[in-house]
Design a protein around this motif. Sequence first.
Motif, PDB file in Angstrom:
ATOM      1  N   SER A  23       2.831   7.629   6.551  1.00 10.98           N
ATOM      2  CA  SER A  23       1.910   8.236   5.599  1.00 10.98           C
ATOM      3  C   SER A  23       0.593   8.556   6.291  1.00 10.98           C
ATOM      4  O   SER A  23       0.053   7.733   7.024  1.00 10.98           O
ATOM      5  CB  SER A  23       1.651   7.293   4.426  1.00 10.98           C
ATOM      6  OG  SER A  23       0.635   7.834   3.614  1.00 10.98           O
ATOM      7  N   TYR A  24       0.117   9.774   6.031  1.00 10.66           N
ATOM      8  CA  TYR A  24      -1.173  10.147   6.608  1.00 10.66           C
ATOM      9  C   TYR A  24      -2.285  10.062   5.581  1.00 10.66           C
ATOM     10  O   TYR A  24      -3.424  10.400   5.867  1.00 10.66           O
ATOM     11  CB  TYR A  24      -1.093  11.565   7.193  1.00 10.66           C
ATOM     12  CG  TYR A  24      -0.220  11.609   8.414  1.00 10.66           C
ATOM     13  CD1 TYR A  24      -0.777  11.369   9.661  1.00 10.66           C
ATOM     14  CD2 TYR A  24       1.141  11.821   8.317  1.00 10.66           C
ATOM     15  CE1 TYR A  24       0.015  11.368  10.786  1.00 10.66           C
ATOM     16  CE2 TYR A  24       1.938  11.815   9.448  1.00 10.66           C
ATOM     17  CZ  TYR A  24       1.375  11.593  10.684  1.00 10.66           C
ATOM     18  OH  TYR A  24       2.156  11.570  11.799  1.00 10.66           O
ATOM     19  N   ALA A  25      -1.927   9.598   4.366  1.00  9.26           N
ATOM     20  CA  ALA A  25      -2.897   9.608   3.272  1.00  9.26           C
ATOM     21  C   ALA A  25      -4.111   8.731   3.559  1.00  9.26           C
ATOM     22  O   ALA A  25      -5.201   8.982   3.067  1.00  9.26           O
ATOM     23  CB  ALA A  25      -2.218   9.164   1.989  1.00  9.26           C
ATOM     24  N   LEU A  26      -3.903   7.664   4.368  1.00  5.49           N
ATOM     25  CA  LEU A  26      -5.005   6.718   4.590  1.00  5.49           C
ATOM     26  C   LEU A  26      -5.723   6.982   5.918  1.00  5.49           C
ATOM     27  O   LEU A  26      -6.672   6.278   6.263  1.00  5.49           O
ATOM     28  CB  LEU A  26      -4.477   5.278   4.586  1.00  5.49           C
ATOM     29  CG  LEU A  26      -3.710   4.837   3.337  1.00  5.49           C
ATOM     30  CD1 LEU A  26      -3.226   3.410   3.517  1.00  5.49           C
ATOM     31  CD2 LEU A  26      -4.582   4.945   2.104  1.00  5.49           C
ATOM     32  N   ALA A  45       0.840  -1.197   0.000  1.00  5.36           N
ATOM     33  CA  ALA A  45       0.000   0.000   0.000  1.00  5.36           C
ATOM     34  C   ALA A  45       0.880   1.255   0.000  1.00  5.36           C
ATOM     35  O   ALA A  45       0.649   2.193  -0.771  1.00  5.36           O
ATOM     36  CB  ALA A  45      -0.913  -0.002   1.226  1.00  5.36           C
ATOM     37  N   ALA A  46       1.924   1.223   0.827  1.00  2.00           N
ATOM     38  CA  ALA A  46       2.819   2.383   0.893  1.00  2.00           C
ATOM     39  C   ALA A  46       3.521   2.593  -0.447  1.00  2.00           C
ATOM     40  O   ALA A  46       3.674   3.727  -0.918  1.00  2.00           O
ATOM     41  CB  ALA A  46       3.842   2.193   2.009  1.00  2.00           C
ATOM     42  N   ILE A  67       2.018   9.602  -0.991  1.00  2.00           N
ATOM     43  CA  ILE A  67       2.318   9.110   0.362  1.00  2.00           C
ATOM     44  C   ILE A  67       2.528  10.279   1.330  1.00  2.00           C
ATOM     45  O   ILE A  67       2.336  10.144   2.532  1.00  2.00           O
ATOM     46  CB  ILE A  67       3.555   8.191   0.325  1.00  2.00           C
ATOM     47  CG1 ILE A  67       3.635   7.382   1.622  1.00  2.00           C
ATOM     48  CG2 ILE A  67       4.840   8.964   0.079  1.00  2.00           C
ATOM     49  CD1 ILE A  67       4.474   6.169   1.529  1.00  2.00           C
ATOM     50  N   ASP A  68       2.895  11.439   0.792  1.00  2.00           N
ATOM     51  CA  ASP A  68       3.193  12.579   1.659  1.00  2.00           C
ATOM     52  C   ASP A  68       2.002  13.498   1.886  1.00  2.00           C
ATOM     53  O   ASP A  68       2.125  14.464   2.637  1.00  2.00           O
ATOM     54  CB  ASP A  68       4.350  13.390   1.066  1.00  2.00           C
ATOM     55  CG  ASP A  68       5.623  12.567   1.001  1.00  2.00           C
ATOM     56  OD1 ASP A  68       5.857  11.819   1.971  1.00  2.00           O
ATOM     57  OD2 ASP A  68       6.345  12.647   0.001  1.00  2.00           O
ATOM     58  N   VAL A  69       0.872  13.223   1.226  1.00  2.00           N
ATOM     59  CA  VAL A  69      -0.244  14.153   1.392  1.00  2.00           C
ATOM     60  C   VAL A  69      -0.800  14.037   2.807  1.00  2.00           C
ATOM     61  O   VAL A  69      -0.693  12.994   3.457  1.00  2.00           O
ATOM     62  CB  VAL A  69      -1.378  13.917   0.370  1.00  2.00           C
ATOM     63  CG1 VAL A  69      -0.862  14.042  -1.037  1.00  2.00           C
ATOM     64  CG2 VAL A  69      -2.071  12.605   0.618  1.00  2.00           C
ATOM     65  N   SER A  70      -1.387  15.116   3.282  1.00  4.04           N
ATOM     66  CA  SER A  70      -1.945  15.105   4.628  1.00  4.04           C
ATOM     67  C   SER A  70      -3.321  14.449   4.593  1.00  4.04           C
ATOM     68  O   SER A  70      -3.892  14.213   3.521  1.00  4.04           O
ATOM     69  CB  SER A  70      -2.089  16.538   5.142  1.00  4.04           C
ATOM     70  OG  SER A  70      -3.108  17.180   4.417  1.00  4.04           O
ATOM     71  N   ALA A  71      -3.827  14.139   5.766  1.00  6.91           N
ATOM     72  CA  ALA A  71      -5.129  13.480   5.862  1.00  6.91           C
ATOM     73  C   ALA A  71      -6.220  14.343   5.234  1.00  6.91           C
ATOM     74  O   ALA A  71      -7.238  13.838   4.766  1.00  6.91           O
ATOM     75  CB  ALA A  71      -5.460  13.192   7.319  1.00  6.91           C
ATOM     76  N   ARG A  72      -5.998  15.670   5.208  1.00  8.12           N
ATOM     77  CA  ARG A  72      -7.029  16.544   4.650  1.00  8.12           C
ATOM     78  C   ARG A  72      -7.014  16.517   3.131  1.00  8.12           C
ATOM     79  O   ARG A  72      -8.045  16.627   2.487  1.00  8.12           O
ATOM     80  CB  ARG A  72      -6.816  17.973   5.176  1.00  8.12           C
ATOM     81  CG  ARG A  72      -8.103  18.776   5.212  1.00  8.12           C
ATOM     82  CD  ARG A  72      -7.864  20.205   5.655  1.00  8.12           C
ATOM     83  NE  ARG A  72      -6.938  20.283   6.772  1.00  8.12           N
ATOM     84  CZ  ARG A  72      -5.983  21.209   6.861  1.00  8.12           C
ATOM     85  NH1 ARG A  72      -5.831  22.103   5.901  1.00  8.12           N
ATOM     86  NH2 ARG A  72      -5.178  21.243   7.909  1.00  8.12           N
ATOM     87  N   ASP A  73      -5.816  16.381   2.537  1.00  8.17           N
ATOM     88  CA  ASP A  73      -5.712  16.477   1.085  1.00  8.17           C
ATOM     89  C   ASP A  73      -5.889  15.143   0.370  1.00  8.17           C
ATOM     90  O   ASP A  73      -5.819  15.081  -0.851  1.00  8.17           O
ATOM     91  CB  ASP A  73      -4.336  17.044   0.708  1.00  8.17           C
ATOM     92  CG  ASP A  73      -4.189  18.467   1.180  1.00  8.17           C
ATOM     93  OD1 ASP A  73      -5.229  19.142   1.263  1.00  8.17           O
ATOM     94  OD2 ASP A  73      -3.056  18.895   1.481  1.00  8.17           O
ATOM     95  N   THR A  74      -6.057  14.092   1.116  1.00  5.13           N
ATOM     96  CA  THR A  74      -6.139  12.780   0.471  1.00  5.13           C
ATOM     97  C   THR A  74      -7.473  12.643  -0.259  1.00  5.13           C
ATOM     98  O   THR A  74      -8.411  13.410  -0.025  1.00  5.13           O
ATOM     99  CB  THR A  74      -5.991  11.663   1.520  1.00  5.13           C
ATOM    100  OG1 THR A  74      -5.808  10.431   0.834  1.00  5.13           O
ATOM    101  CG2 THR A  74      -7.221  11.562   2.395  1.00  5.13           C
ATOM    102  N   ASN A  75      -7.551  11.689  -1.189  1.00  6.61           N
ATOM    103  CA  ASN A  75      -8.828  11.455  -1.855  1.00  6.61           C
ATOM    104  C   ASN A  75      -9.063   9.971  -2.085  1.00  6.61           C
ATOM    105  O   ASN A  75      -8.171   9.140  -1.854  1.00  6.61           O
ATOM    106  CB  ASN A  75      -8.924  12.249  -3.155  1.00  6.61           C
ATOM    107  CG  ASN A  75      -7.954  11.739  -4.199  1.00  6.61           C
ATOM    108  OD1 ASN A  75      -7.688  10.539  -4.280  1.00  6.61           O
ATOM    109  ND2 ASN A  75      -7.412  12.652  -4.996  1.00  6.61           N
ATOM    110  N   ALA A  76     -10.257   9.666  -2.543  1.00  3.71           N
ATOM    111  CA  ALA A  76     -10.656   8.260  -2.673  1.00  3.71           C
ATOM    112  C   ALA A  76      -9.750   7.508  -3.626  1.00  3.71           C
ATOM    113  O   ALA A  76      -9.508   6.311  -3.454  1.00  3.71           O
ATOM    114  CB  ALA A  76     -12.105   8.182  -3.139  1.00  3.71           C
ATOM    115  N   GLY A  77      -9.242   8.202  -4.626  1.00  5.67           N
ATOM    116  CA  GLY A  77      -8.361   7.545  -5.597  1.00  5.67           C
ATOM    117  C   GLY A  77      -7.130   6.954  -4.940  1.00  5.67           C
ATOM    118  O   GLY A  77      -6.795   5.783  -5.161  1.00  5.67           O
TER     119      GLY A  77
END
Lengths: 341, 353
Positions: free
Chosen positions: B184-187, B98-99, B117-127
């Motif tokens: 990673s905070y993306a998930l 996943a990482a 992998i570096d995006v914050s929890a706020r900027d993440t998306n379903a993709g």
Amino acid sequence: MAAATAAADAHADFGMPERLVDRVRAQLHARAVLGPLSVLVLSIVVFAVVSDHFFAFNNFSLILQQSMVVATIGIGQTLVVLTSGVDLAVGSTMTISMMAMAKLSAGGTNGVLALLIGFVVGLVCGALIGFFVTRFRLQPFIVTLAALYVYKALELWYSRSANVRGTDISPVLKWTGNTIHLGTTQIPYGAIIMLAAFAAMAYALRQTAWGRHVYATGDDRESARLAGIRTNRVLLSVYLLCGLFCALAGWILIGRNQGGDPQAVTKDYNLDSIVAVVIGGTSLFGGRGRILGTLIGALTIGVFRSGLPLAGVSDIWKDFAIGVLILAAVLIDQWVRKVAR
Amino acid sequence: MSRSDEPQMQGIETDTWQQLLRRLRSAPVLATFGFLLALMVFFSIKAPGKFNTGDNLTRLAQNVAILTVVSVGTTFVIAARGIDLSIPSGIILGEVFAAEALRHISVTTNGVPGKAIDVSARDTNAGYILAALGAALLAGLLIGLLNGVIVAYLRVPAMIATLGTLGAGLGVALIIRHGVNVASYALEPVANAHVIPGVTNLILIAVVVFVLGVVGLHLSVFGRHTLAIGSNEEAARRVGLRVQRHLVKVYVLGGLANGFAGFLSLAYFTTTSVGGHTTDNLQAITAVALGGTSLFGGVATMFGTLIGVWIPAVLKNGFIIIKVNPYWQMVAVGAVLVLAVWIDQLRRRGQQR
């Protein structure tokens, strides 16, 4: 009857099969230790070619020191596996015996007495497992899984998770770490004890009635019982011996670490000892295998652990290599056993 | 022959609820459930306002969520008379895959190019989340497939086969990551956000997986076949089940659960854990056996597994709260484990007579 004998004869020399592959297979089938041994020799040769530093007596001495604890536990594990069981509690049993020895000695108990008490602790641990396996007829996997938790908890509680310093311990307990010199090579007494234990058990398994009973019980417990073997006693003796060898491994580990390390319980001695048994060609279905195979298996693991870094391969490949080694070992075993069908 | 079988088969299909009830009664699940309840009552009396608070119970549910997912998969494997020691490698490979997937997705946040992998929890998306999920499931699928093929077609004992894939899988994870963990905070929203107020998504996901497990094991043909094979492989073969193919499916299912647990673990802890999760295999097997699923195969209960996950967690949590040395938790778990299996044994012996 004559046909059966003829079949057995054909089995032994196989009437010179046509293809080389078949001949190799027949040889491997007839000599159980040959397969693991050739893997060990092959890996030594490969590492010796790849690395300049591998093929040295000092390095072999190191491998022996690194393998001696797992190998000693492996003796007990082999006995249990031969009876178609498995012991997941060997690491905890070893650590609790070891900490009993170390703490008692640090508390002023005579070294020999502390050693003896440590062995008694190992025996009691084994006896409890044996009791539940024979008396309640529970699966060894479950009993030893439960024992793993219980002994681990008791060990951490008793030792208060604190190391026992080597300076506080009687020399008797640390003696296993002393070495004798063979030229420039140092061999620890622990390794010699380990090799002697293998020799003794190899003799007992092959040459005594008890040994035959162990194999028979592992092959088919019910048939063995009907043939007049007291299978419960055999099983109990196997778990007692397993506890004893775990305590022995604990003694050797004190010598190797020059102290008592309560966190040894968290290291992977359980799985490592099973890996050694499996690479050594002992069948997990019981009743088939050689104790010397386990020694070879433990040494093979040691050779890989020492050889990979020396060959310039990163340490992180170790797990992968050993996993592949296990799968290769069992697949070769399956292939070899097709002769018997 | 087949005609005389038909009405009976139909009877089984229509009376699933009755079947389910009967299975529940025959399993010692009520005893273990009673034990769990008694434990909770005991700790509630001993530590009122500390143990029996909504906060504490939610935290407990959160702590056991990932193990629940793993244990659901393990229940299927053990029901088929298998065993899976490779659980940690499935989880960690799931995390690492996943990482890696996130590491290979290029993104531009606020005009700055970077990796998902570096995006914050706020900027993440379903993709990104779906890509990571796909990769984690792929990892689980591969390990499960390998286990299944080795066990079913090459006839290697499950314990050795999965011991081998345990080492090999952990090794591959280390090799991919060069032994270094990555954060990673993306998930994170997958685990820590709320769809239902007051219940984190992680708990919700564990509940959904558990319900799927109940349906899959107790109410579907797949589960029935799994139990049939676990109970008597040769008999299952003779009535026409494709035993080998089914076993592969069972191990793949177990692998998928582990890979998914890896995905959840990365989401919850926001880091991979190469070198962690090492005792998850024994924990999951303990939970399954505690719940009353027989290691001899053929008798399994998903409800029991859930209880088996909770008993050790409640013991540990409760002992810490009432200031008993938590080591006693392990002793208690060991004792209950032996007891549960012994009861199973007695029941089986009773049936044989």
